[in-house]
Design a protein around this motif. Sequence first.
Motif, mmCIF file in Angstrom:
data_model
loop_
_atom_site.group_PDB
_atom_site.id
_atom_site.type_symbol
_atom_site.label_atom_id
_atom_site.label_comp_id
_atom_site.label_asym_id
_atom_site.label_seq_id
_atom_site.Cartn_x
_atom_site.Cartn_y
_atom_site.Cartn_z
ATOM 1 N N VAL A 1 0.840 -1.204 0.000
ATOM 2 C CA VAL A 1 0.000 0.000 0.000
ATOM 3 C C VAL A 1 0.872 1.251 0.000
ATOM 4 N N ARG A 2 1.895 1.279 0.833
ATOM 5 C CA ARG A 2 2.786 2.459 0.852
ATOM 6 C C ARG A 2 3.492 2.639 -0.485
ATOM 7 N N HIS A 3 3.869 1.547 -1.097
ATOM 8 C CA HIS A 3 4.503 1.609 -2.420
ATOM 9 C C HIS A 3 3.538 2.221 -3.436
ATOM 10 N N LEU A 4 2.297 1.774 -3.427
ATOM 11 C CA LEU A 4 1.308 2.329 -4.356
ATOM 12 C C LEU A 4 0.988 3.787 -4.044
ATOM 13 N N GLN A 5 1.025 4.158 -2.774
ATOM 14 C CA GLN A 5 0.808 5.566 -2.425
ATOM 15 C C GLN A 5 1.949 6.431 -2.955
ATOM 16 N N HIS A 6 3.151 5.912 -2.907
ATOM 17 C CA HIS A 6 4.315 6.636 -3.426
ATOM 18 C C HIS A 6 4.320 6.665 -4.951
ATOM 19 N N ARG A 7 3.943 5.552 -5.571
ATOM 20 C CA ARG A 7 3.989 5.422 -7.033
ATOM 21 C C ARG A 7 2.643 5.756 -7.651
ATOM 22 N N HIS A 8 2.195 6.982 -7.400
ATOM 23 C CA HIS A 8 0.915 7.401 -7.966
ATOM 24 C C HIS A 8 0.976 7.498 -9.482
ATOM 25 N N ASP A 9 2.193 7.435 -10.058
ATOM 26 C CA ASP A 9 2.297 7.408 -11.515
ATOM 27 C C ASP A 9 1.775 6.087 -12.086
ATOM 28 N N ALA A 10 1.720 5.056 -11.267
ATOM 29 C CA ALA A 10 1.111 3.787 -11.689
ATOM 30 C C ALA A 10 -0.394 3.961 -11.540
ATOM 31 N N GLN A 11 -1.042 4.275 -12.632
ATOM 32 C CA GLN A 11 -2.468 4.575 -12.618
ATOM 33 C C GLN A 11 -3.287 3.314 -12.338
ATOM 34 N N ASN A 12 -4.432 3.495 -11.681
ATOM 35 C CA ASN A 12 -5.325 2.363 -11.409
ATOM 36 C C ASN A 12 -5.708 1.634 -12.689
ATOM 37 N N ILE A 13 -5.978 2.371 -13.752
ATOM 38 C CA ILE A 13 -6.381 1.742 -15.012
ATOM 39 C C ILE A 13 -5.264 0.846 -15.547
ATOM 40 N N GLU A 14 -4.020 1.269 -15.349
ATOM 41 C CA GLU A 14 -2.884 0.455 -15.791
ATOM 42 C C GLU A 14 -2.732 -0.796 -14.927
ATOM 43 N N LEU A 15 -2.917 -0.629 -13.614
ATOM 44 C CA LEU A 15 -2.873 -1.785 -12.723
ATOM 45 C C LEU A 15 -3.965 -2.787 -13.096
ATOM 46 N N MET A 16 -5.161 -2.273 -13.366
ATOM 47 C CA MET A 16 -6.269 -3.150 -13.765
ATOM 48 C C MET A 16 -5.945 -3.861 -15.077
ATOM 49 N N GLY A 17 -5.370 -3.136 -16.030
ATOM 50 C CA GLY A 17 -5.059 -3.721 -17.326
ATOM 51 C C GLY A 17 -3.989 -4.789 -17.252
ATOM 52 N N LEU A 18 -3.041 -4.606 -16.355
ATOM 53 C CA LEU A 18 -1.943 -5.559 -16.231
ATOM 54 C C LEU A 18 -2.257 -6.701 -15.277
ATOM 55 N N ALA A 19 -2.793 -6.349 -14.107
ATOM 56 C CA ALA A 19 -2.928 -7.348 -13.048
ATOM 57 C C ALA A 19 -4.362 -7.671 -12.648
ATOM 58 N N GLY A 20 -5.323 -6.908 -13.148
ATOM 59 C CA GLY A 20 -6.709 -7.192 -12.817
ATOM 60 C C GLY A 20 -7.141 -6.717 -11.441
ATOM 61 N N PHE A 21 -6.335 -5.862 -10.811
ATOM 62 C CA PHE A 21 -6.719 -5.250 -9.541
ATOM 63 C C PHE A 21 -6.065 -3.880 -9.457
ATOM 64 N N CYS A 22 -6.597 -3.048 -8.555
ATOM 65 C CA CYS A 22 -6.045 -1.704 -8.375
ATOM 66 C C CYS A 22 -6.209 -1.291 -6.915
ATOM 67 N N ARG A 23 -5.928 -0.048 -6.650
ATOM 68 C CA ARG A 23 -6.064 0.476 -5.286
ATOM 69 C C ARG A 23 -7.496 0.322 -4.770
ATOM 70 N N ASN A 24 -8.463 0.569 -5.634
ATOM 71 C CA ASN A 24 -9.862 0.450 -5.216
ATOM 72 C C ASN A 24 -10.203 -0.989 -4.853
ATOM 73 N N CYS A 25 -9.629 -1.935 -5.581
ATOM 74 C CA CYS A 25 -9.835 -3.346 -5.240
ATOM 75 C C CYS A 25 -9.275 -3.645 -3.854
ATOM 76 N N LEU A 26 -8.075 -3.133 -3.567
ATOM 77 C CA LEU A 26 -7.491 -3.346 -2.241
ATOM 78 C C LEU A 26 -8.406 -2.789 -1.158
ATOM 79 N N ALA A 27 -8.992 -1.626 -1.421
ATOM 80 C CA ALA A 27 -9.928 -1.044 -0.456
ATOM 81 C C ALA A 27 -11.138 -1.953 -0.259
ATOM 82 N N ASP A 28 -11.645 -2.511 -1.350
ATOM 83 C CA ASP A 28 -12.771 -3.448 -1.241
ATOM 84 C C ASP A 28 -12.362 -4.693 -0.468
ATOM 85 N N TRP A 29 -11.161 -5.184 -0.717
ATOM 86 C CA TRP A 29 -10.690 -6.404 -0.059
ATOM 87 C C TRP A 29 -10.516 -6.211 1.441
ATOM 88 N N ILE A 30 -10.053 -5.016 1.874
ATOM 89 C CA ILE A 30 -9.923 -4.836 3.324
ATOM 90 C C ILE A 30 -11.298 -4.761 3.972
#
Length: 104
Positions: free
Chosen positions: A25-54
């Motif tokens: 989470v801290r890494h993703l907070q620091h790397r805001h250049d990694a857009q959620n849409i890109e995370l979704m396109g590559l890995a099928g999850f993003c910051r919003n998914c992590l929020a849902d998972w918690i």
Amino acid sequence: MNTNTTPDLDQLDDAVAAAAFRRLVRHLQHRHDAQNIELMGLAGFCRNCLADWIRDAGFEGDKAAARELIHGMPQEEWKATRQTPATPEQLAAMEASIARNKTD
């Protein structure tokens, strides 16, 4: 084989897993250049998914509180200051990636 419930992963100490999650989470907070849409396109999850998972794991806050925890700021602020518009290619990659996610 369902890779989401690997026995070895289930044996991982909760404190170790929690530390790794916080680091992610801290890494993703620091790397805001990694857009959620890109995370979704590559890995099928993003910051919003992590929020849902918690929340699924028992976080007592609402959706907005969970997203603020993961984003490190209110989601609307994150969107206004960090999020860039998605391209048609990013949206297509996200859709294809999501289709590969297993539903349990």
